[in-house]
Design a protein around this motif. Structure first.
Motif, PDB file in Angstrom:
ATOM      1  N   GLY A 169       0.820  -1.214   0.000  1.00 20.35           N
ATOM      2  CA  GLY A 169       0.000   0.000   0.000  1.00 20.35           C
ATOM      3  C   GLY A 169       0.850   1.259   0.000  1.00 20.35           C
ATOM      4  N   GLU A 170       1.896   1.271   0.820  1.00 21.15           N
ATOM      5  CA  GLU A 170       2.783   2.434   0.858  1.00 21.15           C
ATOM      6  C   GLU A 170       3.507   2.596  -0.465  1.00 21.15           C
ATOM      7  OE1 GLU A 170       4.757   5.784   1.918  1.00 21.15           O
ATOM      8  OE2 GLU A 170       3.033   4.821   2.890  1.00 21.15           O
ATOM      9  N   MET A 171       3.946   1.483  -1.056  1.00 22.31           N
ATOM     10  CA  MET A 171       4.632   1.562  -2.345  1.00 22.31           C
ATOM     11  C   MET A 171       3.697   2.085  -3.424  1.00 22.31           C
ATOM     12  SD  MET A 171       7.718   1.128  -3.221  1.00 22.31           S
ATOM     13  CE  MET A 171       8.236   0.117  -1.851  1.00 22.31           C
ATOM     14  N   GLN A 172       2.418   1.646  -3.370  1.00 23.05           N
ATOM     15  CA  GLN A 172       1.447   2.113  -4.352  1.00 23.05           C
ATOM     16  C   GLN A 172       1.196   3.600  -4.182  1.00 23.05           C
ATOM     17  OE1 GLN A 172       0.406   0.481  -6.859  1.00 23.05           O
ATOM     18  NE2 GLN A 172      -1.018   1.986  -7.652  1.00 23.05           N
ATOM     19  N   ARG A 173       1.134   4.080  -2.957  1.00 27.38           N
ATOM     20  CA  ARG A 173       0.939   5.522  -2.726  1.00 27.38           C
ATOM     21  C   ARG A 173       2.127   6.317  -3.265  1.00 27.38           C
ATOM     22  NH1 ARG A 173      -1.537   3.464   1.941  1.00 27.38           N
ATOM     23  NH2 ARG A 173       0.405   3.417   3.109  1.00 27.38           N
ATOM     24  N   ARG A 174       3.323   5.796  -3.058  1.00 24.27           N
ATOM     25  CA  ARG A 174       4.505   6.492  -3.585  1.00 24.27           C
ATOM     26  C   ARG A 174       4.480   6.523  -5.107  1.00 24.27           C
ATOM     27  NH1 ARG A 174       9.169   3.680   0.235  1.00 24.27           N
ATOM     28  NH2 ARG A 174       8.518   4.629   2.214  1.00 24.27           N
ATOM     29  N   ARG A 175       4.053   5.419  -5.710  1.00 20.69           N
ATOM     30  CA  ARG A 175       4.031   5.366  -7.175  1.00 20.69           C
ATOM     31  C   ARG A 175       2.957   6.287  -7.754  1.00 20.69           C
ATOM     32  NH1 ARG A 175       5.839  -0.100 -10.010  1.00 20.69           N
ATOM     33  NH2 ARG A 175       7.911  -0.226  -9.099  1.00 20.69           N
ATOM     34  N   LYS A 176       1.822   6.388  -7.070  1.00 21.00           N
ATOM     35  CA  LYS A 176       0.794   7.323  -7.528  1.00 21.00           C
ATOM     36  C   LYS A 176       1.295   8.763  -7.420  1.00 21.00           C
ATOM     37  CE  LYS A 176      -3.314   4.530  -6.584  1.00 21.00           C
ATOM     38  NZ  LYS A 176      -4.583   4.442  -5.832  1.00 21.00           N
ATOM     39  N   ARG A 177       1.982   9.057  -6.328  1.00 15.93           N
ATOM     40  CA  ARG A 177       2.553  10.383  -6.159  1.00 15.93           C
ATOM     41  C   ARG A 177       3.610  10.648  -7.232  1.00 15.93           C
ATOM     42  NH1 ARG A 177       2.546  15.538  -5.773  1.00 15.93           N
ATOM     43  NH2 ARG A 177       4.326  16.459  -4.669  1.00 15.93           N
ATOM     44  N   ALA A 197      11.247   8.372  -7.086  1.00 12.81           N
ATOM     45  CA  ALA A 197      11.390   7.132  -7.859  1.00 12.81           C
ATOM     46  C   ALA A 197      12.205   6.107  -7.080  1.00 12.81           C
ATOM     47  CB  ALA A 197      12.036   7.426  -9.206  1.00 12.81           C
ATOM     48  N   ALA A 198      13.268   6.565  -6.411  1.00 12.73           N
ATOM     49  CA  ALA A 198      14.083   5.663  -5.605  1.00 12.73           C
ATOM     50  C   ALA A 198      13.265   5.103  -4.440  1.00 12.73           C
ATOM     51  CB  ALA A 198      15.322   6.385  -5.100  1.00 12.73           C
ATOM     52  N   ALA A 199      12.476   5.967  -3.799  1.00 12.38           N
ATOM     53  CA  ALA A 199      11.644   5.515  -2.682  1.00 12.38           C
ATOM     54  C   ALA A 199      10.570   4.536  -3.141  1.00 12.38           C
ATOM     55  CB  ALA A 199      10.989   6.718  -1.999  1.00 12.38           C
ATOM     56  N   ALA A 200      10.123   4.671  -4.386  1.00 11.36           N
ATOM     57  CA  ALA A 200       9.097   3.786  -4.941  1.00 11.36           C
ATOM     58  C   ALA A 200       9.692   2.562  -5.620  1.00 11.36           C
ATOM     59  CB  ALA A 200       8.233   4.556  -5.939  1.00 11.36           C
ATOM     60  N   HIS A 201      11.019   2.411  -5.529  1.00 15.01           N
ATOM     61  CA  HIS A 201      11.717   1.275  -6.160  1.00 15.01           C
ATOM     62  C   HIS A 201      11.423   1.213  -7.653  1.00 15.01           C
ATOM     63  CE1 HIS A 201      11.858  -0.964  -2.016  1.00 15.01           C
ATOM     64  NE2 HIS A 201      12.534   0.176  -2.018  1.00 15.01           N
ATOM     65  N   TRP A 202      11.469   2.383  -8.303  1.00 14.75           N
ATOM     66  CA  TRP A 202      11.197   2.465  -9.746  1.00 14.75           C
ATOM     67  C   TRP A 202      12.419   3.063 -10.428  1.00 14.75           C
ATOM     68  CZ3 TRP A 202       9.704   6.359 -13.546  1.00 14.75           C
ATOM     69  CH2 TRP A 202       9.099   5.810 -14.689  1.00 14.75           C
ATOM     70  N   PRO A 203      13.240   2.224 -11.084  1.00 11.64           N
ATOM     71  CA  PRO A 203      14.426   2.758 -11.766  1.00 11.64           C
ATOM     72  C   PRO A 203      14.024   3.743 -12.850  1.00 11.64           C
ATOM     73  CG  PRO A 203      14.501   0.356 -11.606  1.00 11.64           C
ATOM     74  CD  PRO A 203      13.118   0.766 -11.209  1.00 11.64           C
ATOM     75  N   LEU A 204      14.647   4.901 -12.847  1.00  4.04           N
ATOM     76  CA  LEU A 204      14.296   5.922 -13.833  1.00  4.04           C
ATOM     77  C   LEU A 204      14.717   5.476 -15.236  1.00  4.04           C
ATOM     78  CD1 LEU A 204      15.246   9.258 -12.024  1.00  4.04           C
ATOM     79  CD2 LEU A 204      12.965   8.493 -12.690  1.00  4.04           C
ATOM     80  N   PRO A 205      13.762   5.402 -16.165  1.00  2.22           N
ATOM     81  CA  PRO A 205      14.108   5.007 -17.528  1.00  2.22           C
ATOM     82  C   PRO A 205      14.548   6.214 -18.349  1.00  2.22           C
ATOM     83  CG  PRO A 205      11.757   5.269 -17.359  1.00  2.22           C
ATOM     84  CD  PRO A 205      12.322   5.582 -15.990  1.00  2.22           C
ATOM     85  N   ARG A 206      15.087   5.951 -19.524  1.00  6.43           N
ATOM     86  CA  ARG A 206      15.469   7.044 -20.421  1.00  6.43           C
ATOM     87  C   ARG A 206      14.244   7.636 -21.110  1.00  6.43           C
ATOM     88  NH1 ARG A 206      16.631   7.483 -25.718  1.00  6.43           N
ATOM     89  NH2 ARG A 206      16.303   5.248 -26.008  1.00  6.43           N
TER      90      ARG A 206
END
Length: 429
Positions: A169-177, A197-206
């Motif tokens: 749930g926390e990860m989903q909130r971070r990703r929505k933000r 992006a780092a907090a949401a564990h989402w590697p920044l793409p090009r």
């Protein structure tokens, strides 16, 4: 272990093994608990690699605490089958939550519980060999031991699931933000996006492509998106962000995931331009809903409809241009206007070849020539001017796209009486 009372022959041990155990059994077990705990810890550390941490005193201490609490509560429950198990269940829920928080599965803990139960049963059977224990009583002890293990395993699983759900749930909130930041116009600061992006564990793409989702089929399930796709289905227009959409196999992956719903993929852009990609995806979806772009379900890509998007970027402006350029048709009946507009567009699209126009429209070439003579009389030298022909093709293409909307008519031409002046040429929207 000393003499133990034998269970009555008529007593059933299947339903409630705890109540069938002799109460005095607890007193025979208590003096041996420390020894059993040592055996259990040793065997667990030998058999379960995750628990073999000789250099980590705190971890060994936690293992001993867990083993001792389990043993003491088991004996207390033998002494009193109605003993409140809330404290030990809460303890194992906390273990489950901790395992989830550390990013581990419950496999090691469950293996440790099986090993511990095996050692406990071994000690019980060895003790029973020296005493006069009824086989049914021994069976009840084994059943109670297994039920107790299941109870603790269930508590640990509950804690594990709770922690995983909280993390998710926390990860989903971070990703929505994060999606909010990426879709912001003007764009958010790159540093802020990178941190979230780092907090949401989402590697920044090009590069990314934004997706605007339409309605789902009533019998379809929620699409299963790849884990690196950002998704927010709670937005007014449910949306996705697909990283590196042009990478190998990505298009097929997206098409599979979205095959049961209506989805518009915006253009591929640098991550800083995500707002532009979702803007064009939403505009394309809007034209789909209006029937300008034909689609029901499946994936539509904005880049394949750019000319249509350009035409409908400013419909008021297109309407004004149509009023101006199609004014020679204004005094005709609607059916005449439709026929001549259709013929004029086909003529412009076919390089002004009458025979090709006839083939396009499935009419006789003589009919086409008759209509073209009418158009020459109405438009005169305008048809010789390349710039004016370009304008005519633009407004006629827009008119033709709107004509495909079905129930709604494409135009609402109004004229004032007497002078034939065209007041407006407007599409229903």
């Amino acid at each position: 272990m000393g003499e133990i009372r034998v269970a009555d022959e008529g007593t059933s041990t299947a339903a409630q093994p705890w109540s069938e155990l002799p109460r005095e059994l607890a007193e025979h077990m208590r003096p041996h608990l420390d020894e059993v705990a040592d055996d259990m810890i040793q065997e667990i550390q030998n058999r379960v690699r995750e628990y073999d941490r000789p250099m980590d005193g705190s971890y060994t201490g936690t293992l001993r605490l867990a083993v001792e609490r389990v043993l003491h509560f088991f004996v207390d429950r033998v002494a009193d089958p109605g003993a409140d198990s809330a404290s030990v269940q809460d303890f194992f829920r906390s273990i489950g939550r901790n395992e989830a928080g550390e990013g581990r599965s419950l496999d090691a803990m469950q293996t440790a519980m099986r090993v511990g139960g095996m050692i406990a049963w071994r000690n019980i059977t060895e003790g029973a060999a020296d005493t006069d224990v009824d086989p049914r009583t021994l069976g009840s002890i084994g059943e109670a031991l297994m039920m107790f293990q299941d109870e603790l395993a269930q508590a640990a699983a509950e804690g594990f699931a709770q922690a995983r759900a909280a993390v998710a749930g926390e990860m989903q909130r971070r990703r929505k933000r994060l999606m909010d930041l990426l879709f912001a116009d003007p764009p958010a600061a790159p540093e802020l996006i990178a941190d979230l992006a780092a907090a949401a564990h989402w590697p920044l793409p090009r590069t990314i492509a934004a997706v605007a989702l339409g309605q789902h089929h009533q019998d379809s399930r929620q699409p299963a998106f790849p884990p690196d796709v950002l998704a927010d289905l709670t937005r007014r227009t449910p949306s996705l962000i697909i990283p590196d959409p042009d990478g190998p196999g990505r298009a097929k992956l997206v098409d599979r995931a979205l095959s049961d719903c209506l989805a518009v993929v915006g253009p591929t852009v640098p991550i800083a331009d995500a707002a532009r990609s979702i803007e064009w995806a939403r505009k394309t979806l809007g034209l789909v809903h209006r029937g300008v772009i034909e689609a029901d379900t499946g994936v539509i890509r904005s880049v394949e409809h750019m000319s249509t998007l350009i035409l409908f970027q400013d419909e008021e402006l297109i309407g004004s241009l149509a009023d101006l350029r199609l004014a020679p048709l204004a005094h005709l009946r609607a059916s005449q206007q439709d026929r001549l507009a259709e013929t004029l567009l086909a003529w412009l699209q076919s390089g002004r070849n009458a025979n090709e126009v006839a083939m396009r429209l499935h009419v006789h070439p003589q009919t086409v020539r008759y209509r073209l003579r009418q158009l020459e009389e109405l438009f005169g030298d305008q048809l010789l001017d390349p710039d004016l022909r370009f304008d005519l093709e633009i407004v006629l293409r827009a008119r033709n796209l709107l004509a495909d909307q079905g129930a709604e008519r494409v135009q609402n031409r109004e004229a004032v009486g007497g002078n034939g002046e065209v007041v407006s040429f407007r599409q229903h929207r």
